[in-house]
Write an enzyme that holds these catalytic residues in place. Sequence first.
Site, mmCIF file in Angstrom:
data_model
loop_
_atom_site.group_PDB
_atom_site.id
_atom_site.type_symbol
_atom_site.label_atom_id
_atom_site.label_comp_id
_atom_site.label_asym_id
_atom_site.label_seq_id
_atom_site.Cartn_x
_atom_site.Cartn_y
_atom_site.Cartn_z
ATOM 1 N N ASN A 36 0.831 -1.192 0.000
ATOM 2 C CA ASN A 36 0.000 0.000 0.000
ATOM 3 C C ASN A 36 0.869 1.247 0.000
ATOM 4 O O ASN A 36 2.100 1.169 0.088
ATOM 5 C CB ASN A 36 -0.968 -0.028 1.186
ATOM 6 C CG ASN A 36 -2.375 0.357 0.768
ATOM 7 O OD1 ASN A 36 -2.554 1.294 -0.004
ATOM 8 N ND2 ASN A 36 -3.355 -0.369 1.271
ATOM 9 N N HIS A 96 22.475 1.890 13.962
ATOM 10 C CA HIS A 96 23.732 2.565 14.241
ATOM 11 C C HIS A 96 24.159 2.265 15.667
ATOM 12 O O HIS A 96 23.345 2.265 16.586
ATOM 13 C CB HIS A 96 23.583 4.080 14.026
ATOM 14 C CG HIS A 96 23.163 4.411 12.639
ATOM 15 N ND1 HIS A 96 23.998 4.297 11.555
ATOM 16 C CD2 HIS A 96 21.969 4.826 12.148
ATOM 17 C CE1 HIS A 96 23.357 4.639 10.458
ATOM 18 N NE2 HIS A 96 22.118 4.958 10.793
ATOM 19 N N ALA A 131 -1.148 -1.216 8.929
ATOM 20 C CA ALA A 131 -0.697 0.148 8.653
ATOM 21 C C ALA A 131 0.262 0.656 9.726
ATOM 22 O O ALA A 131 0.144 0.300 10.904
ATOM 23 C CB ALA A 131 -1.895 1.086 8.552
ATOM 24 N N ALA A 147 -1.594 -3.072 13.274
ATOM 25 C CA ALA A 147 -1.280 -1.683 12.915
ATOM 26 C C ALA A 147 -0.559 -0.988 14.060
ATOM 27 O O ALA A 147 -0.891 -1.168 15.226
ATOM 28 C CB ALA A 147 -2.560 -0.931 12.568
#
Length: 186
Positions: free
Chosen positions: A89, A119, A143, A161
């Site tokens: 999406n 890092h 999402a 989500a």
Amino acid sequence: MTIQDVVDYINTHADPVLTPEMDALVMETCYRTHRLTMQLNTAYHEPEQIREILSDITGERVDDTLGMFPPFYTDFGRNIHFGKNVFINDCCHFQDQGGIFIGDGVLIGHNTVLATIDHDLDPASRRNHYAPIRIGNSVWIGASVVITKGVTIGEGAVIAAGAVVTKDVPANAIVGGVPAKVIRYL
């Protein structure tokens, strides 16, 4: 040395450290990829055209069953590997230098971030910390999910989500939260 040599090196070494020559090739590829993603994201394209641009970005032929709603962002592009029947999406960000391997039948929701680079806290070692993300077949990613370096998502899993996934997800598990934890199994 070619960019494929660099990708092969990254994909076969735990926590690889790039030479200056490798780093220069990576940066050159990143700039090329940014031009291609700008092309993808600034005009309407038919699905076939989207797959062609993605094939140029990845350097691999993208399967005709792949679907995507741009915009789509990636920093490197050459270390993304798509299975069949994948749908992505809009507004997804793939930081793929460490390798992103997506199985068949995967659904990826809006605003998903796949980040294969991290890092170190030590400033002298901050530059190179790569590890692949592997997503098994038939996974559904909701999402606004973030998946961090080195994570493997097992086959059939569901990522709720908004989850931040920092550890491997077992097959057929439903996970959610920050950091993501198993809620239950299918």
